[in-house]
Design a protein around this motif. Structure first.
Motif, PDB file in Angstrom:
ATOM      1  N   GLY A   1     -13.440 -22.722   4.056  1.00  0.00           N
ATOM      2  CA  GLY A   1     -12.974 -21.828   3.006  1.00  0.00           C
ATOM      3  C   GLY A   1     -12.825 -22.576   1.686  1.00  0.00           C
ATOM      4  N   LEU A   2     -13.040 -21.863   0.588  1.00  0.00           N
ATOM      5  CA  LEU A   2     -12.837 -22.397  -0.760  1.00  0.00           C
ATOM      6  C   LEU A   2     -11.622 -21.699  -1.341  1.00  0.00           C
ATOM      7  N   THR A   3     -10.654 -22.481  -1.804  1.00  0.00           N
ATOM      8  CA  THR A   3      -9.382 -21.863  -2.162  1.00  0.00           C
ATOM      9  C   THR A   3      -8.635 -22.673  -3.212  1.00  0.00           C
ATOM     10  N   GLY A   4      -7.364 -22.343  -3.417  1.00  0.00           N
ATOM     11  CA  GLY A   4      -6.561 -23.008  -4.450  1.00  0.00           C
ATOM     12  C   GLY A   4      -6.736 -22.296  -5.773  1.00  0.00           C
ATOM     13  N   ASN A   5      -7.243 -23.020  -6.753  1.00  0.00           N
ATOM     14  CA  ASN A   5      -7.431 -22.460  -8.088  1.00  0.00           C
ATOM     15  C   ASN A   5      -8.702 -21.629  -8.190  1.00  0.00           C
ATOM     16  N   VAL A   6      -9.415 -21.471  -7.082  1.00  0.00           N
ATOM     17  CA  VAL A   6     -10.703 -20.764  -7.088  1.00  0.00           C
ATOM     18  C   VAL A   6     -10.824 -19.969  -5.789  1.00  0.00           C
ATOM     19  N   GLY A   7     -11.464 -18.817  -5.838  1.00  0.00           N
ATOM     20  CA  GLY A   7     -11.658 -18.020  -4.619  1.00  0.00           C
ATOM     21  C   GLY A   7     -10.389 -17.304  -4.184  1.00  0.00           C
ATOM     22  N   HIS A   8     -10.399 -16.829  -2.939  1.00  0.00           N
ATOM     23  CA  HIS A   8      -9.225 -16.153  -2.388  1.00  0.00           C
ATOM     24  C   HIS A   8      -8.128 -17.180  -2.088  1.00  0.00           C
ATOM     25  N   SER A   9      -6.888 -16.719  -2.132  1.00  0.00           N
ATOM     26  CA  SER A   9      -5.763 -17.643  -1.950  1.00  0.00           C
ATOM     27  C   SER A   9      -5.778 -18.267  -0.557  1.00  0.00           C
ATOM     28  N   PHE A  10      -5.219 -19.471  -0.502  1.00  0.00           N
ATOM     29  CA  PHE A  10      -5.105 -20.243   0.737  1.00  0.00           C
ATOM     30  C   PHE A  10      -4.355 -19.422   1.786  1.00  0.00           C
ATOM     31  N   ALA A  11      -3.227 -18.858   1.400  1.00  0.00           N
ATOM     32  CA  ALA A  11      -2.407 -18.087   2.341  1.00  0.00           C
ATOM     33  C   ALA A  11      -3.160 -16.869   2.876  1.00  0.00           C
ATOM     34  N   ARG A  12      -3.854 -16.171   1.986  1.00  0.00           N
ATOM     35  CA  ARG A  12      -4.609 -14.984   2.412  1.00  0.00           C
ATOM     36  C   ARG A  12      -5.665 -15.366   3.450  1.00  0.00           C
ATOM     37  N   GLN A  13      -6.395 -16.449   3.205  1.00  0.00           N
ATOM     38  CA  GLN A  13      -7.459 -16.836   4.131  1.00  0.00           C
ATOM     39  C   GLN A  13      -6.890 -17.220   5.496  1.00  0.00           C
ATOM     40  N   ILE A  14      -5.765 -17.916   5.502  1.00  0.00           N
ATOM     41  CA  ILE A  14      -5.139 -18.282   6.779  1.00  0.00           C
ATOM     42  C   ILE A  14      -4.701 -17.025   7.533  1.00  0.00           C
ATOM     43  N   ALA A  15      -4.174 -16.058   6.801  1.00  0.00           N
ATOM     44  CA  ALA A  15      -3.688 -14.820   7.428  1.00  0.00           C
ATOM     45  C   ALA A  15      -4.825 -13.956   7.951  1.00  0.00           C
ATOM     46  N   GLN A  16      -5.930 -13.917   7.214  1.00  0.00           N
ATOM     47  CA  GLN A  16      -6.975 -12.943   7.536  1.00  0.00           C
ATOM     48  C   GLN A  16      -8.174 -13.530   8.270  1.00  0.00           C
ATOM     49  N   GLU A  17      -8.511 -14.774   8.000  1.00  0.00           N
ATOM     50  CA  GLU A  17      -9.644 -15.407   8.693  1.00  0.00           C
ATOM     51  C   GLU A  17      -9.526 -16.915   8.538  1.00  0.00           C
ATOM     52  N   ASP A  18      -8.714 -17.518   9.401  1.00  0.00           N
ATOM     53  CA  ASP A  18      -8.462 -18.960   9.290  1.00  0.00           C
ATOM     54  C   ASP A  18      -9.762 -19.740   9.512  1.00  0.00           C
ATOM     55  N   GLN A  19      -9.899 -20.837   8.763  1.00  0.00           N
ATOM     56  CA  GLN A  19     -11.099 -21.659   8.818  1.00  0.00           C
ATOM     57  C   GLN A  19     -10.802 -23.001   9.505  1.00  0.00           C
ATOM     58  N   ASP A  20     -11.857 -23.784   9.742  1.00  0.00           N
ATOM     59  CA  ASP A  20     -11.685 -25.127  10.304  1.00  0.00           C
ATOM     60  C   ASP A  20     -11.491 -26.167   9.211  1.00  0.00           C
ATOM     61  N   TYR A  21     -12.006 -25.854   8.032  1.00  0.00           N
ATOM     62  CA  TYR A  21     -11.885 -26.734   6.862  1.00  0.00           C
ATOM     63  C   TYR A  21     -11.510 -25.890   5.653  1.00  0.00           C
ATOM     64  N   TYR A  22     -10.717 -26.459   4.758  1.00  0.00           N
ATOM     65  CA  TYR A  22     -10.455 -25.830   3.467  1.00  0.00           C
ATOM     66  C   TYR A  22     -10.708 -26.831   2.354  1.00  0.00           C
ATOM     67  N   VAL A  23     -11.492 -26.421   1.370  1.00  0.00           N
ATOM     68  CA  VAL A  23     -11.633 -27.179   0.129  1.00  0.00           C
ATOM     69  C   VAL A  23     -10.687 -26.511  -0.872  1.00  0.00           C
ATOM     70  N   ILE A  24      -9.681 -27.262  -1.327  1.00  0.00           N
ATOM     71  CA  ILE A  24      -8.611 -26.694  -2.148  1.00  0.00           C
ATOM     72  C   ILE A  24      -8.646 -27.303  -3.546  1.00  0.00           C
ATOM     73  N   GLU A  25      -9.002 -26.493  -4.533  1.00  0.00           N
ATOM     74  CA  GLU A  25      -8.914 -26.948  -5.921  1.00  0.00           C
ATOM     75  C   GLU A  25      -7.448 -26.884  -6.346  1.00  0.00           C
ATOM     76  N   LEU A  26      -6.896 -28.025  -6.775  1.00  0.00           N
ATOM     77  CA  LEU A  26      -5.466 -28.111  -7.057  1.00  0.00           C
ATOM     78  C   LEU A  26      -5.202 -28.462  -8.521  1.00  0.00           C
ATOM     79  N   SER A  27      -4.505 -27.586  -9.204  1.00  0.00           N
ATOM     80  CA  SER A  27      -4.048 -27.886 -10.556  1.00  0.00           C
ATOM     81  C   SER A  27      -2.777 -28.729 -10.469  1.00  0.00           C
ATOM     82  N   SER A  28      -2.393 -29.340 -11.565  1.00  0.00           N
ATOM     83  CA  SER A  28      -1.135 -30.091 -11.572  1.00  0.00           C
ATOM     84  C   SER A  28       0.043 -29.164 -11.261  1.00  0.00           C
TER      85      SER A  28
END
Length: 217
Positions: free
Chosen positions: A133-160
């Motif tokens: 899943g692609l998440t964080g500052n881009v794409g669907h939220s991390f929490a939403r993806q875990i709730a609706q279709e958890d992945q094996d890997y997450y790439v998380i764009e993180l702002s300060s």
């Protein structure tokens, strides 16, 4: 003990958190000082998640066991300060959601190039056949993806701002691209901004990896 959570901000991050929290058995309340976009209001209504907009009902918000705030709300905001004074944990969506997945977490930050690097990393892993899943500052939220279709890997764009709300998350791969002056209106000094960026590897162990640009001062 009754699990209750107040969520400040009803954008993608806040609504995603609400969906995951409800699924995990929390009593959820969402509050947004502005107006909520119709798509997010419709989601909250469909799930019977209580919410308000155009105000913050302090008593109700501060009755929760913990608070998840939008990254855009600074820690110095009066309501956040009241919560901290009352010893109510105030965390980020990333911090809250990470407890509910066993996925490999790849966090990417930097003043410039975060979205390009995160999107490319996700593309490579996806093309390699991984469930990512692609998440964080881009794409669907991390929490939403875990709730609706958890992945094996997450790439998380993180702002300060997102990093500021991460306390216990240990990223399997932490990537720091660069640091140049930014958001100094919020941080006050360059040193404070640098410290925020370096939170990306705060909890890593020797089994995890920190990748950074050695050419960046």
């Amino acid at each position: 003990m009754n699990k209750s959570i107040s969520i400040l901000g009803a954008g993608e991050s806040g609504v995603g958190t609400a969906i995951l929290a409800q699924k995990q058995g929390y009593e959820v309340f969402v509050s947004d000082m502005g107006s909520i976009k119709p798509q997010y209001r419709a989601e909250l209504e469909a799930l019977n998640i209580p919410f308000e907009e155009g105000k913050h009902s302090e008593d109700r918000i501060l009755s929760a066991n913990q608070i998840v705030k939008s990254p855009g709300i600074p820690e110095k905001a009066p309501l956040v300060q009241k919560a901290l004074e009352a010893q109510i944990p105030v965390i980020s969506e990333i911090e809250f959601a990470a407890a509910f997945t066993k996925a490999i977490l790849i966090g990417i930050t930097g003043t410039n190039g975060k979205t390009t690097t995160a999107t490319l990393t996700h593309h490579i892993l996806h093309k390699a056949g991984l469930k990512v899943g692609l998440t964080g500052n881009v794409g669907h939220s991390f929490a939403r993806q875990i709730a609706q279709e958890d992945q094996d890997y997450y790439v998380i764009e993180l702002s300060s701002f997102q990093l500021d709300g991460m306390e216990t998350v240990a990223l399997d791969y932490a990537v720091l691209l660069n640091i140049t002056p930014d958001h100094l209106d919020r941080y006050g000094t360059m040193d404070a901004y640098v410290r925020s960026k370096f939170r990306i590897n705060k909890n890593q162990t020797s089994a995890q990896r920190f990748i950074y640009c050695a050419d960046d001062e």
